[in-house]
Design an enzyme around this catalytic site. Structure first.
Site, PDB file in Angstrom:
ATOM      1  N   CYS A  34      74.345  23.842  60.917  1.00  0.00           N
ATOM      2  CA  CYS A  34      73.459  22.746  61.318  1.00  0.00           C
ATOM      3  C   CYS A  34      71.984  23.084  61.133  1.00  0.00           C
ATOM      4  O   CYS A  34      71.137  22.210  61.220  1.00  0.00           O
ATOM      5  CB  CYS A  34      73.721  22.352  62.771  1.00  0.00           C
ATOM      6  SG  CYS A  34      73.289  23.640  63.945  1.00  0.00           S
ATOM      7  N   ASP A  36      70.104  24.925  63.116  1.00  0.00           N
ATOM      8  CA  ASP A  36      69.380  25.200  64.362  1.00  0.00           C
ATOM      9  C   ASP A  36      69.103  26.698  64.497  1.00  0.00           C
ATOM     10  O   ASP A  36      69.963  27.527  64.206  1.00  0.00           O
ATOM     11  CB  ASP A  36      70.199  24.765  65.584  1.00  0.00           C
ATOM     12  CG  ASP A  36      70.368  23.254  65.672  1.00  0.00           C
ATOM     13  OD1 ASP A  36      69.552  22.531  65.083  1.00  0.00           O
ATOM     14  OD2 ASP A  36      71.310  22.809  66.348  1.00  0.00           O
ATOM     15  N   CYS A  59      67.521  20.094  66.408  1.00  0.00           N
ATOM     16  CA  CYS A  59      67.593  18.710  66.861  1.00  0.00           C
ATOM     17  C   CYS A  59      67.218  18.593  68.347  1.00  0.00           C
ATOM     18  O   CYS A  59      66.996  19.595  69.029  1.00  0.00           O
ATOM     19  CB  CYS A  59      69.009  18.178  66.631  1.00  0.00           C
ATOM     20  SG  CYS A  59      70.246  19.021  67.649  1.00  0.00           S
ATOM     21  N   CYS A 103      75.169  23.348  70.231  1.00  0.00           N
ATOM     22  CA  CYS A 103      73.796  23.660  70.656  1.00  0.00           C
ATOM     23  C   CYS A 103      73.809  24.451  71.959  1.00  0.00           C
ATOM     24  O   CYS A 103      73.022  25.395  72.139  1.00  0.00           O
ATOM     25  CB  CYS A 103      72.980  22.383  70.842  1.00  0.00           C
ATOM     26  SG  CYS A 103      72.735  21.448  69.323  1.00  0.00           S
TER      27      CYS A 103
END
Length: 139
Positions: A34, A36, A59, A103
């Protein structure tokens, strides 16, 4: 995608943001899928996290989980901070969409990485896993 009010609050007004130049330790983790990247900074006195901050590239959910995770470990002992799970972060945020659970796993792992860095710098044995037990299930 629907986010809880708590997630939106921590995204729009994140706590403990920024690099800590005089940190005793830091940990950085990332998720290639992703994109991150989370970095956690710790200030530790007598095995208590007296200050904590973060820098996150990601995000809204990544920022919110970083913010909440720092709030949950501030003032805790290193041992207590190691017990923080991604589930506790999700619960404190009043939920995350399933696609964003990774996350919270990154937040847990960034904290473990920072504590491991502190242990290394202080000649202490790292006697805990660096990655979440949920790592494979939720990435």
């Amino acid at each position: 995608m629907q986010y809880s009010d708590k997630v939106m609050e921590h995204f729009t007004h994140p706590r403990n943001v920024g690099e800590m130049p005089d940190a005793d330790a830091s940990g950085t983790v990332g998720n290639a899928k992703c994109g991150d990247i989370m970095q956690i900074f710790l200030k530790v006195e007598n095995d208590v996290i007296v200050d904590v901050s973060f820098k996150t590239f990601g995000c809204g959910a990544a920022i919110a989980t970083s913010s909440m995770a720092t709030e949950l470990i501030k003032g805790k002992t290193l041992k207590e901070a190691l017990q923080l799970t991604n589930r506790a972060v999700v619960e404190a945020l009043e939920g995350l969409p399933p696609v964003k659970i990774h996350c919270s796993v990154l937040a847990e792992e960034a904290i473990r990485s920072a504590i491991a860095d502190y242990y290394r710098k202080n000649g202490r044995e790292i006697d805990f896993p660096l990655e979440s037990a949920l790592h494979e299930d939720e990435h």
